[in-house]
Design an enzyme around this catalytic site. Structure first.
Site, PDB file in Angstrom:
ATOM      1  N   LYS A  52       0.820  -1.090  -0.123  1.00  0.00           N
ATOM      2  CA  LYS A  52       0.097   0.299   0.136  1.00  0.00           C
ATOM      3  C   LYS A  52       0.733   1.236  -0.285  1.00  0.00           C
ATOM      4  CE  LYS A  52      -4.130   2.607   2.292  1.00  0.00           C
ATOM      5  NZ  LYS A  52      -4.856   2.341   3.508  1.00  0.00           N
ATOM      6  N   LYS A  84      -2.072  -1.505  -3.788  1.00  0.00           N
ATOM      7  CA  LYS A  84      -3.356  -0.414  -3.841  1.00  0.00           C
ATOM      8  C   LYS A  84      -2.579   0.559  -3.776  1.00  0.00           C
ATOM      9  CE  LYS A  84      -6.360   2.189  -0.321  1.00  0.00           C
ATOM     10  NZ  LYS A  84      -6.397   1.853   0.923  1.00  0.00           N
ATOM     11  N   SER A 108     -10.276   5.869  -4.722  1.00  0.00           N
ATOM     12  CA  SER A 108     -10.782   6.683  -5.044  1.00  0.00           C
ATOM     13  C   SER A 108     -10.420   7.820  -6.274  1.00  0.00           C
ATOM     14  CB  SER A 108     -11.267   7.515  -3.751  1.00  0.00           C
ATOM     15  OG  SER A 108     -10.064   8.585  -2.926  1.00  0.00           O
TER      16      SER A 108
HETATM   17  C1  PBG Z   1      -6.831   3.359   5.155  1.00  0.00           C
HETATM   18  C2  PBG Z   1      -8.087   3.520   4.137  1.00  0.00           C
HETATM   19  C3  PBG Z   1      -7.741   3.993   3.075  1.00  0.00           C
HETATM   20  C4  PBG Z   1      -7.970   3.824   2.015  1.00  0.00           C
HETATM   21  C5  PBG Z   1      -8.408   3.172   1.908  1.00  0.00           C
HETATM   22  N1  PBG Z   1      -8.061   2.456   3.374  1.00  0.00           N
HETATM   23  C6  PBG Z   1      -6.865   5.706   2.582  1.00  0.00           C
HETATM   24  C7  PBG Z   1      -5.913   6.043   3.208  1.00  0.00           C
HETATM   25  O1  PBG Z   1      -4.817   5.026   3.473  1.00  0.00           O
HETATM   26  O2  PBG Z   1      -5.202   7.514   3.657  1.00  0.00           O
HETATM   27  C8  PBG Z   1      -7.880   4.616   0.477  1.00  0.00           C
HETATM   28  C9  PBG Z   1      -9.557   4.059  -0.281  1.00  0.00           C
HETATM   29  C10 PBG Z   1      -8.850   4.826  -1.290  1.00  0.00           C
HETATM   30  O3  PBG Z   1      -8.806   6.094  -1.531  1.00  0.00           O
HETATM   31  O4  PBG Z   1     -10.248   4.740  -1.960  1.00  0.00           O
HETATM   32  N2  PBG Z   1      -7.992   3.086   5.930  1.00  0.00           N
END
Ligand code: PBG
Length: 325
Positions: free
Chosen positions: A198, A250, A276
Site C-alpha cells: 500500500k 493499492k 477513489s
Molecule cells: C485507510 C484506507 C485508505 C483507503 C482505504 N483504506 C486511505 C488512506 O490510506 O489514506 C483509500 C481508499 C480510496 O482512496 O479509495 N483505512
C-alpha cells in the site's frame, strides 16, 4: 515463420464475435468487490462531492446497497465506518456499538450467503488525528501499541460477523498479530486480506472526504514510497509468511508492475484496489466530455485484471457487473 504475408494478427480482430472468442481477459461480477461507506448519525444517504455517484450511507441505505450488490452478483462488499466522534486511540473502532461493527451486523444479516462481507481494519477513520495508528509522546505512529488496537478491532469485527478483515494500516507485523488474536479467541475461520503493498498515494485524495478524515500531514512513515517496486513484493512475501489469506496491491493503475510481481510470486489470491482518485479522474474527464466513460471504466478494470489481479475493489462494481449481464 515470424513475419511475411501469411502472418496476419488482424484476422483475429476482424469481427466482434472473433474478438470476443479470443479475448484473454474477462470480467466476471464475482471478481468485483464494492467499497461502501457507512456514516453514523445521518438519516439519509449523503453524496460525496469529490466522488460523484458515491454516497455515505445510513443503515437503510446500506441495506439497499447490499441488495443491489447481491442482485448484481458481486463477490462481496468492503465496509468503511464514518463515526460521529473520534479520539486519540480510535475507541469507536473496537466498540461493538461503533458504526462499523453495527453496520457489519446489518450487512451480514442482509447479505445472507450471497456476498462476502468484509471490513476495513484500520484506525484512521476513528482517530481524531487521522493516523492509521496510535501516536507516541513525540507524535509518531507507534507500531506495536497500534498492533494491540488492531487485535481488539479484529475481535470486534469477527464477533460482528465480518468474514474477511482488510488490514489497511501498514503496521509491521499486523497480519501475524491479528491472526494470533483471532485464533486465540476461536475465530480461526475469519480470513485476512492484507493490503500488503500500500503506497502513500495522492490518489486517496477523494477518500479523505468520503470518510471525513481529520489527517494533518501524511502517512509516509508507514505507507510505501511510490518509487519502490522491489519493496512491494517484499511486503507481500512478509504478509504471506505471517499467514495472509489474500494479498492486495493499492492503488491499482499506477502500480501494475508491483501487481504483476506479486501475482507471479503469490500462492494465495491477489487483489487490487482501484482507489477513489482513480475513480474520480475518470468520472471528471467523462463529465467534461473528454473521455468515453463506459469504455474507460471497463478498460481500466480489464487492465488491472490483465496485470494479475484475481479480484478488484472498485466503486463501479455494481454498475459494471450489471453491464456485463
Ligand atoms: C485507510 C484506507 C485508505 C483507503 C482505504 N483504506 C486511505 C488512506 O490510506 O489514506 C483509500 C481508499 C480510496 O482512496 O479509495 N483505512
Amino acid at each position: 515463420m515470424t513475419s511475411g504475408p501469411g502472418i496476419r494478427p488482424r484476422r483475429l480482430r476482424s469481427t466482434p464475435a472473433m474478438r470476443r472468442l479470443v479475448a484473454e481477459t474477462r470480467i466476471h461480477p464475482a471478481q468485483l468487490v464494492l467499497p461502501v461507506f457507512v456514516r453514523e448519525g445521518i438519516a439519509e444517504p449523503a453524496p460525496i462531492a469529490s466522488m460523484p455517484g458515491v454516497m455515505q450511507h445510513d443503515l437503510d441505505g446500506l441495506r439497499r446497497v447490499i441488495g443491489e450488490a447481491a442482485e448484481a452478483g458481486l463477490g462481496g462488499v468492503m465496509l468503511f465506518g464514518v463515526p460521529e466522534t473520534k479520539d486519540a486511540i480510535g475507541c469507536g473502532a473496537s466498540d461493538e456499538h461503533g458504526i462499523l461493527n453495527v453496520a457489519t451486523r446489518v450487512a451480514v444479516e442482509e447479505a445472507g450467503d450471497a456476498l462476502v462481507v468484509q471490513t476495513d481494519l484500520c484506525l484512521d477513520e476513528f482517530t481524531d488525528h487521522g493516523h492509521c495508528g496510535v501516536l507516541d509522546s513525540a507524535g509518531r505512529v507507534d507500531n506495536d501499541t497500534t498492533l494491540e488496537r488492531y487485535r481488539e478491532m479484529a475481535l470486534a469485527q469477527a464477533a460482528s460477523g465480518s468474514q474477511l478483515l482488510g488490514l489497511s494500516g501498514m503496521m509491521d507485523g499486523q497480519v501475524a498479530a491479528v491472526r494470533d488474536a483471532l485464533d486465540a479467541e476461536g475465530y480461526s475461520d475469519t480470513a485476512i486480506l492484507a493490503y500488503s503493498a500500500k503506497y502513500a498515494s495522492a490518489f486517496y485524495g477523494p477518500f479523505r472526504e468520503a470518510v471525513d478524515s481529520s489527517l494533518q500531514g501524511d502517512r509516509k512513515t508507514y505507507q510505501q514510497d511510490p518509487a519502490n517496486r522491489r519493496e512491494g513484493l517484499r511486503e507481500a512475501l512478509l504478509d504471506l509468511a505471517e499467514g495472509a489469506d489474500i494479498v492486495m496491491v493499492k492503488p491499482a493503475m499506477s502500480y501494475l508492475d508491483v501487481l504483476s510481481d506479486v501475482a507471479d510470486a503469490s500462492d494465495v489470491p491477489v487483489w487490487a484496489y482501484q482507489v477513489s482518485g482513480e475513480y474520480s479522474m475518470i468520472e471528471a474527464a467523462a463529465a467534461n466530455g473528454w473521455i468515453d466513460r463506459e469504455r474507460a471504466i471497463e478498460e481500466s478494470i480489464v487492465g488491472i485484471l490483465r496485470a494479475g489481479a484475481d479480484t478488484v475493489l472498485t466503486y463501479w462494481a455494481v454498475e459494471l457487473a450489471r453491464s456485463l449481464r
